[in-house]
Design a protein around this motif. Sequence first.
Motif, PDB file in Angstrom:
ATOM      1  N   SER A  42     -23.124  35.895  40.372  1.00 56.25           N
ATOM      2  CA  SER A  42     -22.740  34.544  40.796  1.00 56.25           C
ATOM      3  C   SER A  42     -22.070  33.753  39.683  1.00 56.25           C
ATOM      4  O   SER A  42     -21.680  32.600  39.891  1.00 56.25           O
ATOM      5  CB  SER A  42     -23.978  33.781  41.282  1.00 56.25           C
ATOM      6  OG  SER A  42     -24.575  34.440  42.372  1.00 56.25           O
ATOM      7  N   GLY A  43     -21.955  34.352  38.517  1.00 56.39           N
ATOM      8  CA  GLY A  43     -21.342  33.655  37.393  1.00 56.39           C
ATOM      9  C   GLY A  43     -22.255  32.645  36.734  1.00 56.39           C
ATOM     10  O   GLY A  43     -21.789  31.788  35.973  1.00 56.39           O
ATOM     11  N   LEU A  44     -23.557  32.744  36.981  1.00 56.09           N
ATOM     12  CA  LEU A  44     -24.510  31.781  36.428  1.00 56.09           C
ATOM     13  C   LEU A  44     -25.230  32.306  35.190  1.00 56.09           C
ATOM     14  O   LEU A  44     -26.033  31.586  34.588  1.00 56.09           O
ATOM     15  CB  LEU A  44     -25.558  31.405  37.499  1.00 56.09           C
ATOM     16  CG  LEU A  44     -25.000  30.721  38.745  1.00 56.09           C
ATOM     17  CD1 LEU A  44     -26.092  30.569  39.803  1.00 56.09           C
ATOM     18  CD2 LEU A  44     -24.415  29.362  38.385  1.00 56.09           C
ATOM     19  N   LEU A  45     -24.936  33.559  34.803  1.00 56.65           N
ATOM     20  CA  LEU A  45     -25.571  34.150  33.623  1.00 56.65           C
ATOM     21  C   LEU A  45     -24.556  35.074  32.964  1.00 56.65           C
ATOM     22  O   LEU A  45     -23.965  35.927  33.637  1.00 56.65           O
ATOM     23  CB  LEU A  45     -26.817  34.940  34.036  1.00 56.65           C
ATOM     24  CG  LEU A  45     -27.784  35.369  32.927  1.00 56.65           C
ATOM     25  CD1 LEU A  45     -28.479  34.145  32.326  1.00 56.65           C
ATOM     26  CD2 LEU A  45     -28.831  36.336  33.491  1.00 56.65           C
ATOM     27  N   PRO A  46     -24.321  34.917  31.649  1.00 52.45           N
ATOM     28  CA  PRO A  46     -23.360  35.790  30.972  1.00 52.45           C
ATOM     29  C   PRO A  46     -23.775  37.256  31.053  1.00 52.45           C
ATOM     30  O   PRO A  46     -24.972  37.576  31.031  1.00 52.45           O
ATOM     31  CB  PRO A  46     -23.392  35.284  29.518  1.00 52.45           C
ATOM     32  CG  PRO A  46     -23.899  33.883  29.612  1.00 52.45           C
ATOM     33  CD  PRO A  46     -24.861  33.880  30.751  1.00 52.45           C
ATOM     34  N   ALA A  47     -22.801  38.140  31.124  1.00 55.62           N
ATOM     35  CA  ALA A  47     -23.084  39.567  31.260  1.00 55.62           C
ATOM     36  C   ALA A  47     -23.918  40.087  30.093  1.00 55.62           C
ATOM     37  O   ALA A  47     -24.829  40.907  30.280  1.00 55.62           O
ATOM     38  CB  ALA A  47     -21.763  40.344  31.368  1.00 55.62           C
ATOM     39  N   ARG A  48     -23.620  39.614  28.873  1.00 56.26           N
ATOM     40  CA  ARG A  48     -24.366  40.090  27.706  1.00 56.26           C
ATOM     41  C   ARG A  48     -25.837  39.681  27.797  1.00 56.26           C
ATOM     42  O   ARG A  48     -26.739  40.479  27.494  1.00 56.26           O
ATOM     43  CB  ARG A  48     -23.748  39.529  26.426  1.00 56.26           C
ATOM     44  CG  ARG A  48     -24.472  39.944  25.154  1.00 56.26           C
ATOM     45  CD  ARG A  48     -23.778  39.425  23.917  1.00 56.26           C
ATOM     46  NE  ARG A  48     -22.436  39.989  23.783  1.00 56.26           N
ATOM     47  CZ  ARG A  48     -21.595  39.685  22.792  1.00 56.26           C
ATOM     48  NH1 ARG A  48     -21.963  38.806  21.854  1.00 56.26           N
ATOM     49  NH2 ARG A  48     -20.400  40.247  22.730  1.00 56.26           N
ATOM     50  N   THR A  49     -26.095  38.463  28.255  1.00 54.55           N
ATOM     51  CA  THR A  49     -27.482  38.001  28.393  1.00 54.55           C
ATOM     52  C   THR A  49     -28.206  38.778  29.482  1.00 54.55           C
ATOM     53  O   THR A  49     -29.367  39.169  29.329  1.00 54.55           O
ATOM     54  CB  THR A  49     -27.511  36.498  28.728  1.00 54.55           C
ATOM     55  OG1 THR A  49     -26.792  35.785  27.726  1.00 54.55           O
ATOM     56  CG2 THR A  49     -28.936  35.984  28.796  1.00 54.55           C
ATOM     57  N   ALA A  50     -27.518  39.022  30.613  1.00 52.97           N
ATOM     58  CA  ALA A  50     -28.119  39.787  31.699  1.00 52.97           C
ATOM     59  C   ALA A  50     -28.489  41.193  31.223  1.00 52.97           C
ATOM     60  O   ALA A  50     -29.566  41.709  31.548  1.00 52.97           O
ATOM     61  CB  ALA A  50     -27.166  39.859  32.885  1.00 52.97           C
ATOM     62  N   ALA A  51     -27.617  41.815  30.439  1.00 53.03           N
ATOM     63  CA  ALA A  51     -27.899  43.149  29.922  1.00 53.03           C
ATOM     64  C   ALA A  51     -29.106  43.133  28.991  1.00 53.03           C
ATOM     65  O   ALA A  51     -29.950  44.042  29.019  1.00 53.03           O
ATOM     66  CB  ALA A  51     -26.666  43.700  29.203  1.00 53.03           C
ATOM     67  N   ALA A  52     -29.220  42.101  28.153  1.00 54.28           N
ATOM     68  CA  ALA A  52     -30.363  41.998  27.241  1.00 54.28           C
ATOM     69  C   ALA A  52     -31.665  41.807  28.012  1.00 54.28           C
ATOM     70  O   ALA A  52     -32.708  42.363  27.646  1.00 54.28           O
ATOM     71  CB  ALA A  52     -30.137  40.840  26.267  1.00 54.28           C
ATOM     72  N   LEU A  53     -31.604  41.032  29.075  1.00 55.88           N
ATOM     73  CA  LEU A  53     -32.798  40.839  29.905  1.00 55.88           C
ATOM     74  C   LEU A  53     -33.231  42.149  30.555  1.00 55.88           C
ATOM     75  O   LEU A  53     -34.419  42.480  30.587  1.00 55.88           O
ATOM     76  CB  LEU A  53     -32.523  39.779  30.969  1.00 55.88           C
ATOM     77  CG  LEU A  53     -32.474  38.331  30.471  1.00 55.88           C
ATOM     78  CD1 LEU A  53     -31.813  37.431  31.515  1.00 55.88           C
ATOM     79  CD2 LEU A  53     -33.883  37.828  30.168  1.00 55.88           C
ATOM     80  N   ARG A  54     -32.263  42.897  31.084  1.00 53.03           N
ATOM     81  CA  ARG A  54     -32.597  44.178  31.698  1.00 53.03           C
ATOM     82  C   ARG A  54     -33.214  45.136  30.686  1.00 53.03           C
ATOM     83  O   ARG A  54     -34.191  45.832  30.977  1.00 53.03           O
ATOM     84  CB  ARG A  54     -31.354  44.792  32.338  1.00 53.03           C
ATOM     85  CG  ARG A  54     -30.910  44.092  33.622  1.00 53.03           C
ATOM     86  CD  ARG A  54     -29.815  44.863  34.340  1.00 53.03           C
ATOM     87  NE  ARG A  54     -28.537  44.738  33.665  1.00 53.03           N
ATOM     88  CZ  ARG A  54     -27.613  43.820  33.955  1.00 53.03           C
ATOM     89  NH1 ARG A  54     -27.834  42.927  34.915  1.00 53.03           N
ATOM     90  NH2 ARG A  54     -26.477  43.770  33.310  1.00 53.03           N
ATOM     91  N   ALA A  55     -32.667  45.153  29.485  1.00 50.98           N
ATOM     92  CA  ALA A  55     -33.197  46.030  28.441  1.00 50.98           C
ATOM     93  C   ALA A  55     -34.593  45.596  28.015  1.00 50.98           C
ATOM     94  O   ALA A  55     -35.444  46.421  27.681  1.00 50.98           O
ATOM     95  CB  ALA A  55     -32.258  46.041  27.243  1.00 50.98           C
ATOM     96  N   GLY A  56     -34.856  44.288  28.048  1.00 47.65           N
ATOM     97  CA  GLY A  56     -36.140  43.768  27.587  1.00 47.65           C
ATOM     98  C   GLY A  56     -37.311  44.146  28.460  1.00 47.65           C
ATOM     99  O   GLY A  56     -38.465  44.118  28.009  1.00 47.65           O
ATOM    100  N   VAL A  57     -37.040  44.500  29.724  1.00 41.90           N
ATOM    101  CA  VAL A  57     -38.134  44.868  30.629  1.00 41.90           C
ATOM    102  C   VAL A  57     -38.022  46.328  31.068  1.00 41.90           C
ATOM    103  O   VAL A  57     -38.637  46.730  32.056  1.00 41.90           O
ATOM    104  CB  VAL A  57     -38.159  43.949  31.869  1.00 41.90           C
ATOM    105  CG1 VAL A  57     -38.466  42.520  31.459  1.00 41.90           C
ATOM    106  CG2 VAL A  57     -36.842  44.010  32.642  1.00 41.90           C
ATOM    107  N   ALA A  58     -37.270  47.117  30.316  1.00 36.69           N
ATOM    108  CA  ALA A  58     -37.093  48.525  30.664  1.00 36.69           C
ATOM    109  C   ALA A  58     -38.158  49.372  29.983  1.00 36.69           C
ATOM    110  O   ALA A  58     -38.450  49.194  28.796  1.00 36.69           O
ATOM    111  CB  ALA A  58     -35.706  49.001  30.252  1.00 36.69           C
TER     112      ALA A  58
END
Length: 318
Positions: free
Chosen positions: A293-309
């Motif tokens: 939706s363009g409400l979160l930068p791609a780099r931040t989204a990737a870091a969040l995904r990695a943080g809970v992997a």
Amino acid sequence: MEHTCAAVPAAGQSAAGLSAAGLSIAIVGPGRAGAAVGRALVAAGHQVRALHSRTRAGRDRAAALFPAAEVCATPAEAAARADVVLLGVPDDSIEQTAGRIAPGVARTPAVLVAHLSGRHGIAPLAPAAAVGARPAAIHPIMTLTGAATDPDRLVGATFGVTTAPGDEDTAGLVRHLVEGIGGRVAVIPEERRASYHAALVLGGNFLATLVTAAGQLLAAAGVPDPAEALGPLLRMSLDNALAHGEDAMTGPVRRGDVGTVTAQWSELTRRDPHLADAYGALAVLTADRLERSGLLPARTAAALRAGVARPDDRPHGP
């Protein structure tokens, strides 16, 4: 008093005739949904004429709710006494029950046979349709608890309805019944019933799971009355989400607080790995939707995904 089925079925009017006098109803499986819809139809001027339940307790409850109805030994006997047959049985029993009522609905004028399941369309009703019945799925989008107020909850509720393509007579009859009890019709194509029901499970059933888990975590953290503490937050969050969708998302994922999300996930992993898995999956889902939706930068989204992997889930280098 329990009335047993008479030897000769009571005459009913045509299911195609939308008489102001109302239609006769049979309920096979008068559990929460069957009883609530049946009572709402009685209030709208229809008559519950026959009932069938597999258990003695079910028969006793239904007879108390519908004292004028005959309590029948078999589904077919109940079905033979009505213009409209409602199946309130579990999802996996619909097709078998449709076969059991077939002898009672093999007659003219055609009988409306409707189940109250969210999962299925009309496919499981094929055994009844094969002998001339009009099949329909009529599912109320409402939580029903068995309380006396259940029929009132159906006023204003949306019903997910599926009928055979091109069968305008059946569609009109179903609309007449639903609107007569104050409901709204949403037409769901047969092939979309699984998506339709999955949406309700995500938003309704799993909401209760999440709220219960959140309350237990608050209690463990020392909050004396978790329900009182959560109530205002949850009500406001729900209202905002219904009104504004993804724009209403708040919290550490929305803010991109990777450290907070990772710390919470790690704590839940220590306390309850299953709950941690749910938290991680929801964090990833939220990040994905915010990114699209363009409400979160791609780099931040990737870091969040990695943080809970989990370690095995993390991408490996070359």
